[in-house]
Design an enzyme around this catalytic site. Structure first.
Site, short mmCIF file in Angstrom:
data_model
loop_
_atom_site.label_atom_id
_atom_site.label_comp_id
_atom_site.label_asym_id
_atom_site.label_seq_id
_atom_site.Cartn_x
_atom_site.Cartn_y
_atom_site.Cartn_z
CB CYS A 82 -15.63 -29.75 -42.98
SG CYS A 82 -16.14 -28.28 -42.03
CG HIS A 201 -12.36 -31.07 -39.63
ND1 HIS A 201 -11.84 -30.78 -40.87
CD2 HIS A 201 -13.19 -30.05 -39.32
CE1 HIS A 201 -12.33 -29.62 -41.29
NE2 HIS A 201 -13.15 -29.16 -40.37
CD GLU A 203 -9.34 -33.49 -41.25
OE1 GLU A 203 -9.52 -32.28 -41.53
OE2 GLU A 203 -10.25 -34.35 -41.27
#
Length: 221
Positions: A82, A201, A203
């Site tokens: 990010c 992102h 994750e």
């Protein structure tokens, strides 16, 4: 033996989901800003949430800017996420107090400016498909997969094209740029040697994100 990964603890974002995601794909993970640990790790993850200038200030506060540069110079793996992608570029523009625009210097690893997306709705929040570079390692087998984005600013120029115009440029080091769109095409991911970064992102991107992190961990193990 599992890859040893440090998630940089510089106060630049919520890192718990990144820690869990990396552990799920088999990495041995530590959250720290200790220089010895950062330099000894197989991989360093640089998260970032919020304003460009704020993230840069926090990185400098723990001397992470120098650690990142040392790792890159030594061919040691770094993954920005990010705003962790954005600060790797030359500069970022932001509006202070909702009015005046300022330009702040980044780490300058790639040419380009991080600018406000010219879209009817910002932030760009949600799932969007990514057009993967044909030789991408991170996105191998993931062309067209959807990843989770939360951002208002992005790099909209092509760093590979900018580098190709430099007299000292070597085609062997051409960045592999992958793209997404929100009002305009923007850099969704970029890979060059040991340095990689994603605007989205991974994750928080379910199975596709886990597969991307698995590719990165396998490459550095």
């Amino acid at each position: 033996m599992s890859a040893r990964v440090v998630v940089l603890d510089a106060g630049t974002g919520n890192v718990r989901s990144a820690l869990r995601a990396l552990q799920r794909v088999g990495a041995s993970v530590e959250l720290t800003a200790d220089e010895d640990a950062v330099m000894a790790a197989d991989g360093l993850v640089v998260p970032g949430v919020g304003a460009f200038q704020s993230v840069m200030d926090k990185l400098r506060r723990v001397r992470a800017d120098r650690m990142i540069e040392r790792r890159i110079a030594g061919g040691q793996a770094v993954l920005g996420i990010c705003v962790g992608l954005q600060v790797l570029f030359d500069c970022g523009t932001e509006r202070a107090d909702g009015a005046q625009e300022h330009t702040w210097p980044g780490l300058g690893q790639w040419p380009g400016s991080v600018d406000l997306l010219p879209a009817p709705v910002v932030p760009h929040m949600g799932w969007s498909p990514v057009r993967a570079h044909r030789d991408s390692v991170l996105l191998a087998g993931l062309d067209g997969a959807r990843f989770y984005f939360v951002h208002s600013y992005a790099v909209q120029s092509d760093p590979a094209q900018a580098l190709a115009q430099e007299s000292t440029f070597s085609r062997a080091s051409t960045p592999k740029v992958s793209w997404a769109n929100h009002g305009v095409d923007f850099v969704a991911a970029i890979e060059q040697g040991a340095l990689s970064a994603t605007q989205f992102h991974p994750e928080k991107s379910a199975d596709a994100g886990a597969e991307l992190l698995q590719h990165w961990v396998d490459a550095i193990a």
